[in-house]
Design a protein around this motif. Structure first.
Motif, PDB file in Angstrom:
ATOM      1  N   ALA A  70       0.837  -1.208   0.000  1.00 48.49           N
ATOM      2  CA  ALA A  70       0.000   0.000   0.000  1.00 48.49           C
ATOM      3  C   ALA A  70       0.871   1.257   0.000  1.00 48.49           C
ATOM      4  CB  ALA A  70      -0.937  -0.004   1.198  1.00 48.49           C
ATOM      5  N   VAL A  71       1.980   1.214   0.723  1.00 50.05           N
ATOM      6  CA  VAL A  71       2.920   2.337   0.720  1.00 50.05           C
ATOM      7  C   VAL A  71       3.505   2.491  -0.682  1.00 50.05           C
ATOM      8  CG1 VAL A  71       5.152   3.163   1.571  1.00 50.05           C
ATOM      9  CG2 VAL A  71       3.468   2.226   3.167  1.00 50.05           C
ATOM     10  N   GLY A  72       3.884   1.398  -1.303  1.00 52.32           N
ATOM     11  CA  GLY A  72       4.434   1.457  -2.660  1.00 52.32           C
ATOM     12  C   GLY A  72       3.451   2.028  -3.665  1.00 52.32           C
ATOM     13  N   ARG A  73       2.200   1.613  -3.570  1.00 58.32           N
ATOM     14  CA  ARG A  73       1.183   2.162  -4.479  1.00 58.32           C
ATOM     15  C   ARG A  73       1.016   3.658  -4.250  1.00 58.32           C
ATOM     16  NH1 ARG A  73      -1.001  -2.903  -3.194  1.00 58.32           N
ATOM     17  NH2 ARG A  73      -2.342  -2.017  -1.564  1.00 58.32           N
ATOM     18  N   TRP A  74       1.036   4.090  -2.980  1.00 64.09           N
ATOM     19  CA  TRP A  74       0.921   5.519  -2.657  1.00 64.09           C
ATOM     20  C   TRP A  74       2.115   6.289  -3.212  1.00 64.09           C
ATOM     21  CZ3 TRP A  74       3.919   8.467   0.898  1.00 64.09           C
ATOM     22  CH2 TRP A  74       3.421   9.744   1.179  1.00 64.09           C
ATOM     23  N   LEU A  75       3.319   5.758  -3.039  1.00 64.77           N
ATOM     24  CA  LEU A  75       4.518   6.419  -3.569  1.00 64.77           C
ATOM     25  C   LEU A  75       4.425   6.571  -5.084  1.00 64.77           C
ATOM     26  CD1 LEU A  75       7.253   4.542  -1.495  1.00 64.77           C
ATOM     27  CD2 LEU A  75       6.667   6.965  -1.299  1.00 64.77           C
ATOM     28  N   LEU A  80       6.420   9.644  -6.501  1.00 59.63           N
ATOM     29  CA  LEU A  80       7.570   9.617  -5.603  1.00 59.63           C
ATOM     30  C   LEU A  80       8.429   8.369  -5.794  1.00 59.63           C
ATOM     31  CD1 LEU A  80       5.568  10.851  -2.516  1.00 59.63           C
ATOM     32  CD2 LEU A  80       7.186  12.187  -3.878  1.00 59.63           C
ATOM     33  N   ALA A  81       7.992   7.468  -6.633  1.00 61.02           N
ATOM     34  CA  ALA A  81       8.736   6.245  -6.919  1.00 61.02           C
ATOM     35  C   ALA A  81       8.460   5.864  -8.366  1.00 61.02           C
ATOM     36  CB  ALA A  81       8.296   5.131  -5.971  1.00 61.02           C
ATOM     37  N   PRO A  82       9.396   5.220  -9.019  1.00 65.11           N
ATOM     38  CA  PRO A  82      10.743   4.933  -8.524  1.00 65.11           C
ATOM     39  C   PRO A  82      11.587   6.203  -8.473  1.00 65.11           C
ATOM     40  CG  PRO A  82      10.534   4.167 -10.781  1.00 65.11           C
ATOM     41  CD  PRO A  82       9.191   4.699 -10.370  1.00 65.11           C
ATOM     42  N   TRP A  83      12.686   6.123  -7.760  1.00 65.77           N
ATOM     43  CA  TRP A  83      13.598   7.262  -7.616  1.00 65.77           C
ATOM     44  C   TRP A  83      14.981   6.862  -8.098  1.00 65.77           C
ATOM     45  CZ3 TRP A  83      11.020   5.149  -3.331  1.00 65.77           C
ATOM     46  CH2 TRP A  83      11.768   4.236  -2.576  1.00 65.77           C
ATOM     47  N   ALA A  84      15.819   7.867  -8.305  1.00 66.00           N
ATOM     48  CA  ALA A  84      17.197   7.622  -8.744  1.00 66.00           C
ATOM     49  C   ALA A  84      17.950   6.877  -7.641  1.00 66.00           C
ATOM     50  CB  ALA A  84      17.902   8.935  -9.056  1.00 66.00           C
ATOM     51  N   ARG A  85      18.772   5.948  -8.033  1.00 70.34           N
ATOM     52  CA  ARG A  85      19.544   5.148  -7.079  1.00 70.34           C
ATOM     53  C   ARG A  85      20.295   6.064  -6.103  1.00 70.34           C
ATOM     54  NH1 ARG A  85      21.233  -0.113  -7.010  1.00 70.34           N
ATOM     55  NH2 ARG A  85      23.133  -0.529  -5.833  1.00 70.34           N
ATOM     56  N   GLY A  86      20.150   5.762  -4.810  1.00 74.02           N
ATOM     57  CA  GLY A  86      20.841   6.535  -3.791  1.00 74.02           C
ATOM     58  C   GLY A  86      20.189   7.868  -3.453  1.00 74.02           C
ATOM     59  N   ASN A  87      19.005   8.144  -4.026  1.00 77.95           N
ATOM     60  CA  ASN A  87      18.340   9.426  -3.794  1.00 77.95           C
ATOM     61  C   ASN A  87      16.860   9.227  -3.437  1.00 77.95           C
ATOM     62  OD1 ASN A  87      18.144  12.202  -3.631  1.00 77.95           O
ATOM     63  ND2 ASN A  87      17.616  12.411  -5.789  1.00 77.95           N
ATOM     64  N   PRO A  88      16.578   8.497  -2.337  1.00 74.64           N
ATOM     65  CA  PRO A  88      15.175   8.254  -1.985  1.00 74.64           C
ATOM     66  C   PRO A  88      14.504   9.529  -1.484  1.00 74.64           C
ATOM     67  CG  PRO A  88      16.580   7.497  -0.222  1.00 74.64           C
ATOM     68  CD  PRO A  88      17.490   7.911  -1.360  1.00 74.64           C
TER      69      PRO A  88
END
Length: 113
Positions: A70-75, A80-88
């Protein structure tokens, strides 16, 4: 408390493998060892999401992320996702009462000149 986005590297469109990373000092200050889950209100959503606490791994020296599809779906829904590697992305996780929290996007910081 400030938390960061977490992903297991798969970046599933269905939200699996996403969550939040909590600093150990914040974990120790705001979480209780007898909790098996927390309830989280996600900014802009109705209701709460139940996120299981990953047992002993959560309380280990390095801690463990709070993971929920559910958090992933919200992101993903909020860009807000996916994001650049190392930059959450960063978030504010506010304790409300007991094991109930509210998460919101952290305000963007301006670069220092």
């Amino acid at each position: 408390m400030v938390v960061t986005g977490w992903n297991n590297g798969a970046h599933s469109r269905h939200g699996a493998g996403y969550g939040f990373r909590v600093q150990t000092a914040d974990r120790d200050a705001f979480f209780q060892k007898d909790w098996t889950s927390i309830q989280v209100e996600l900014e802009g959503e109705e209701g709460t999401v139940d996120i299981a606490l990953p047992g002993e791994a959560f309380w280990s020296e390095n801690g463990a992320p709070l993971v929920s599809p559910a958090v992933g779906r919200w992101l993903r829904k909020n860009g807000l996702a996916p994001w650049a590697r190392g930059n959450p992305p960063t978030f504010i996780l506010d304790p409300i009462e007991g094991n109930r929290f509210r998460v919101r996007k952290a305000p963007r910081q301006r670069p220092a000149f």
